[in-house]
Write an enzyme that holds these catalytic residues in place. Structure first.
Site, PDB file in Angstrom:
ATOM      1  N   CYS A 131       0.813  -1.218   0.000  1.00 36.63           N
ATOM      2  CA  CYS A 131       0.000   0.000   0.000  1.00 36.63           C
ATOM      3  C   CYS A 131       0.846   1.268   0.000  1.00 36.63           C
ATOM      4  O   CYS A 131       0.570   2.213  -0.757  1.00 36.63           O
ATOM      5  CB  CYS A 131      -0.953   0.002   1.198  1.00 36.63           C
ATOM      6  SG  CYS A 131      -0.181  -0.471   2.755  1.00 36.63           S
ATOM      7  N   HIS A 251      -2.452   6.410   4.823  1.00 37.39           N
ATOM      8  CA  HIS A 251      -1.002   6.453   5.009  1.00 37.39           C
ATOM      9  C   HIS A 251      -0.465   7.803   4.543  1.00 37.39           C
ATOM     10  O   HIS A 251      -0.886   8.334   3.511  1.00 37.39           O
ATOM     11  CB  HIS A 251      -0.313   5.356   4.192  1.00 37.39           C
ATOM     12  CG  HIS A 251      -0.509   3.974   4.715  1.00 37.39           C
ATOM     13  ND1 HIS A 251      -1.112   3.695   5.920  1.00 37.39           N
ATOM     14  CD2 HIS A 251      -0.153   2.767   4.186  1.00 37.39           C
ATOM     15  CE1 HIS A 251      -1.122   2.381   6.112  1.00 37.39           C
ATOM     16  NE2 HIS A 251      -0.546   1.804   5.072  1.00 37.39           N
TER      17      HIS A 251
END
Length: 346
Positions: A131, A251
């Protein structure tokens, strides 16, 4: 897209699997039939998709008969055992685990970066990158195409959802324990299988996954190796420090890059404004910059805080944020299949 596909979702009850289902519906993915597969423990449970109820089936090799596309997000051991079986039965597998990522016969794909790699899938398996890697290379690719790229140094601020539902629940529980003045219990992070655990509420943990012999964690080595493979730049200098922070989803990354050619901040702005899947949020006069609380639930990769290095005219600093369950996992997987449809590869 007019071709209708029979789709299998493996690991539908997890955080990524849930996001996959939401985006298959949101994007009007061309589904002829769909089945939801999981472990024997989850088999028999009911799951809702597109206003219909489905029974989760146990994932076995025979489950993939007649399946066109299998989306895997159930853990590396499941992918290792069943992804080849799905491919053997004619399915194109898109795997969200790290198991196949560095296999030279398995393309590792972010469609905005290396869509051409989808033309050669010798094992019938496509790997979805890590990711944190996805959002970084998506943001760096348009810059690299225009000015070249020689070095990447990244420090991540990764949400707990990247470690699964158990980590989300623990962050919430620990936050409540802190507020109530109770002892804070830690059972999941930094690595669930280890004996040593630390609280994530009111804390940051400079470890994601286990440590390797070179002092880097596996998460950091994933970012290093995957970036080189996706960008097809084995000589690119890449370093990473990956940190878990008390954020549920989204993130964030502080990225330093060095270019082959000199450029200005405005030139980087111009490149990113027109880049697919990228939203430029960089207006420091009005304190506008990417933040995970606003990226959660959103598809794009957000880029801001672009500054030229004070000592190197070819050096730049960027702040990159994205929803790790969407572009970082579920959405990228679906976009891979959509790209194959558009390019008549399915």
């Amino acid at each position: 897209m007019t071709k209708q596909l029979t789709v299998a979702v493996v690991g539908a009850t997890g955080a990524v699997g849930t996001a996959m289902m939401e985006h298959l519906k949101k994007r009007n993915f061309p589904i002829k039939q769909i089945k939801f597969l999981a472990s024997a423990r989850s088999a028999g449970k009911e799951i809702q998709f597109n206003n219909q109820s489905y029974t989760i089936e146990e994932a076995t090799p025979e489950s993939f008969a007649g399946v066109d596309v299998a989306l895997f997000s159930a853990g590396g051991s499941v992918s290792a055992a069943l992804a080849p079986e799905a491919a053997k039965r004619g399915a194109i597998v898109v795997d969200n685990t790290s198991h196949f990522r560095m296999d030279p016969e398995v393309p590792l794909v972010v469609p905005e970066v290396n869509r051409h790699a989808l033309k050669d899938i010798p094992k019938g398996i496509i790997a979805n990158p890590n990711c944190s890697t996805i959002q970084m290379v998506a943001a760096l690719q348009p810059i690299r195409e225009k000015f070249g790229l020689t070095k990447v140094i990244v420090s991540t601020y990764q949400a707990v959802s990247g470690s699964g539902i158990a980590a989300i629940d623990e962050l919430k529980a620990q936050s409540a324990q802190w507020e109530a003045g109770k002892n804070v219990e830690a059972h999941v992070l930094p690595v669930k299988a280890d004996e040593k655990h630390y609280p994530i509420a009111r804390n940051v943990i400079p470890q994601i996954d286990k440590f390797t012999d070179n002092g880097y964690t596996y998460e950091e080595m994933k970012m290093i190796n995957e970036t080189k493979k996706i960008m097809e730049m084995p000589q690119l200098h890449v370093a990473a420090t990956c940190v878990r922070v008390p954020v549920v989803s989204g993130h964030s990354e502080s990225v330093y890059i060095e270019l082959e050619q000199e450029a200005s901040v405005q030139e980087l702005f111009d490149v990113l404004k027109n880049a697919p899947g990228i939203v430029l949020q960089d207006d420091i006069a009005n304190q506008q910059y990417p933040m995970p609380i606003f990226a959660e639930g959103e598809d794009p990769v957000f880029v801001g805080r672009i500054r030229q290095d004070l000592d190197n005219k070819k050096g730049f600093h960027l702040w990159i944020v994205s929803d790790n369950l969407l572009k970082g996992a579920a959405l990228n997987s679906i976009q891979i299949v959509e790209a194959m449809l558009e390019d008549n590869l399915l």
